[in-house]
Design an enzyme around this catalytic site. Structure first.
Site, PDB file in Angstrom:
ATOM      1  N   SER A   1       0.844  -1.193   0.000  1.00 33.09           N
ATOM      2  CA  SER A   1       0.000   0.000   0.000  1.00 33.09           C
ATOM      3  C   SER A   1       0.878   1.242   0.000  1.00 33.09           C
ATOM      4  O   SER A   1       1.614   1.489   0.951  1.00 33.09           O
ATOM      5  CB  SER A   1      -0.917   0.012   1.223  1.00 33.09           C
ATOM      6  OG  SER A   1      -1.420   1.323   1.407  1.00 33.09           O
TER       7      SER A   1
ATOM      8  N   MET B   1      -8.891   8.048  -0.923  1.00 32.49           N
ATOM      9  CA  MET B   1      -9.821   8.420   0.158  1.00 32.49           C
ATOM     10  C   MET B   1     -10.332   9.834  -0.072  1.00 32.49           C
ATOM     11  O   MET B   1      -9.552  10.719  -0.432  1.00 32.49           O
ATOM     12  CB  MET B   1      -9.094   8.366   1.500  1.00 32.49           C
ATOM     13  CG  MET B   1      -8.413   7.049   1.793  1.00 32.49           C
ATOM     14  SD  MET B   1      -7.551   7.156   3.366  1.00 32.49           S
ATOM     15  CE  MET B   1      -6.790   5.514   3.416  1.00 32.49           C
TER      16      MET B   1
ATOM     17  N   HIS C   1      -7.807   0.939  -4.711  1.00 25.36           N
ATOM     18  CA  HIS C   1      -8.819   0.728  -3.675  1.00 25.36           C
ATOM     19  C   HIS C   1      -9.539   2.047  -3.434  1.00 25.36           C
ATOM     20  O   HIS C   1      -8.986   2.954  -2.812  1.00 25.36           O
ATOM     21  CB  HIS C   1      -8.102   0.218  -2.401  1.00 25.36           C
ATOM     22  CG  HIS C   1      -8.981   0.075  -1.206  1.00 25.36           C
ATOM     23  ND1 HIS C   1      -8.468  -0.142   0.072  1.00 25.36           N
ATOM     24  CD2 HIS C   1     -10.329   0.073  -1.060  1.00 25.36           C
ATOM     25  CE1 HIS C   1      -9.449  -0.259   0.935  1.00 25.36           C
ATOM     26  NE2 HIS C   1     -10.594  -0.114   0.277  1.00 25.36           N
TER      27      HIS C   1
ATOM     28  N   ASP D   1      -6.573  -6.557   3.644  1.00 25.44           N
ATOM     29  CA  ASP D   1      -5.937  -5.234   3.738  1.00 25.44           C
ATOM     30  C   ASP D   1      -6.108  -4.672   5.142  1.00 25.44           C
ATOM     31  O   ASP D   1      -7.227  -4.469   5.603  1.00 25.44           O
ATOM     32  CB  ASP D   1      -6.617  -4.323   2.693  1.00 25.44           C
ATOM     33  CG  ASP D   1      -6.072  -2.909   2.655  1.00 25.44           C
ATOM     34  OD1 ASP D   1      -5.052  -2.614   3.309  1.00 25.44           O
ATOM     35  OD2 ASP D   1      -6.688  -2.082   1.945  1.00 25.44           O
TER      36      ASP D   1
HETATM   37  C1  DX5 Z   1      -6.532   1.491   5.018  1.00 21.03           C
HETATM   38  C2  DX5 Z   1      -5.940   1.174   3.675  1.00 21.03           C
HETATM   39  C3  DX5 Z   1      -4.812   0.238   3.728  1.00 21.03           C
HETATM   40  C4  DX5 Z   1      -3.623   0.690   4.539  1.00 21.03           C
HETATM   41  C5  DX5 Z   1      -2.875  -0.526   4.991  1.00 21.03           C
HETATM   42  O1  DX5 Z   1      -7.710   2.168   4.830  1.00 21.03           O
HETATM   43  O2  DX5 Z   1      -6.918   0.612   2.848  1.00 21.03           O
HETATM   44  O3  DX5 Z   1      -4.407  -0.158   2.428  1.00 21.03           O
HETATM   45  O4  DX5 Z   1      -2.763   1.553   3.852  1.00 21.03           O
HETATM   46  O5  DX5 Z   1      -1.824  -0.129   5.811  1.00 21.03           O
HETATM   47  P1  DX5 Z   1      -1.161  -1.120   6.860  1.00 21.03           P
HETATM   48  O6  DX5 Z   1      -0.621  -2.283   6.120  1.00 21.03           O
HETATM   49  O7  DX5 Z   1      -0.096  -0.272   7.480  1.00 21.03           O
HETATM   50  O8  DX5 Z   1      -2.229  -1.503   7.845  1.00 21.03           O
HETATM   51 ZN    ZN Z   2      -6.357  -0.302   0.921  1.00 19.80          ZN
END
Ligand code: DX5
Ligand code: ZN
Length: 216
Positions: free
Chosen positions: A8, A37, A66, A176
């Protein structure tokens, strides 16, 4: 299916995004997970279309986008055109699910559906044969670096079982949030075949080692 790792980029240094992406791809990542986001569907704002478009010019990696946004059906085509290879959107969003899948598919791209930790796995069953990927969130979407929620493991197992029953051997099941060597192994055992990892991969001293541990 062999386990794939999708780092990510939320945990990358955005001032050096292209270099950071190259670093993880050279270290054995299979694709790049791009978190979008909008400050409304989730309480955070990350990046949008211009960043995906620019990054597309700098990288030939597979882009796993995503969308954590309201009205994903209004933006799905634009993300496909910007260079996404796969576009995933939330079942909990306010768009019609089939309409949004069809928009992505009409662009010739892969489609994914995402569920938050509180959404039962059975809610995606009607779409399993319509999508390329199901993404099971193991944290509340919005931020990197959160703690893994074990409820995801059982949900992955249920979706994996249902997919098997339906003969969908090529369905990607992605997880995720809070993924590291231990939680990643739990999810793989349950049937996940794509692991998203942000802080674990980008924060690792040895990125190649971190990625190979996720696949081991
Ligand atoms: C959260 C995101 C994830 C996030 C994961 O809303 O969708 O992709 O970046 O980060 P880690 O692996 O640090 O939990
Ligand atoms: Zn994500």
């Amino acid at each position: 299916m062999k386990t794939k790792v999708s780092p990510s980029i939320l945990s990358a240094d955005f001032a050096y995004l292209a270099q950071d992406c190259k670093k993880v791809m050279d270290a054995g990542a299979d694709m790049l997970h791009i978190d979008v986001m909008d400050g409304s569907f989730v309480p955070n704002i990350s990046l949008g279309l211009p960043v995906v478009k620019s990054l597309r010019k700098a990288s030939d990696a597979f882009f796993d986008v995503h969308l954590m946004i309201d009205k994903p059906h209004l933006y799905a085509k634009a993300f496909c055109d910007a260079g996404a290879d796969l576009v995933s959107f939330h079942l909990e969003s306010d768009s019609d699910v089939m309409e949004t899948i069809n928009i992505i598919k009409a662009c010739g791209k892969q489609a994914g559906i995402v569920i938050k930790p509180g959404t039962p796995s059975a809610e995606v069953y009607p779409y399993l044969d319509k999508v390329d990927l199901v993404l099971v969130m193991s944290v509340e979407p919005g931020f990197g670096g959160q703690k893994f929620m074990p409820v995801a493991v059982d949900k992955i197992a249920r979706i994996h079982g249902k997919a098997k029953e339906m003969g969908l051997d090529n369905l990607m099941i992605e997880v995720d949030g809070g993924i590291n060597e231990q939680t990643g192994a739990m999810c793989r055992l349950a049937g996940a075949n794509v692991l998203v990892a942000g802080s674990y991969v980008f924060g690792a001293e040895d990125v190649a080692d971190a990625i190979s541990k996720l696949k081991a």
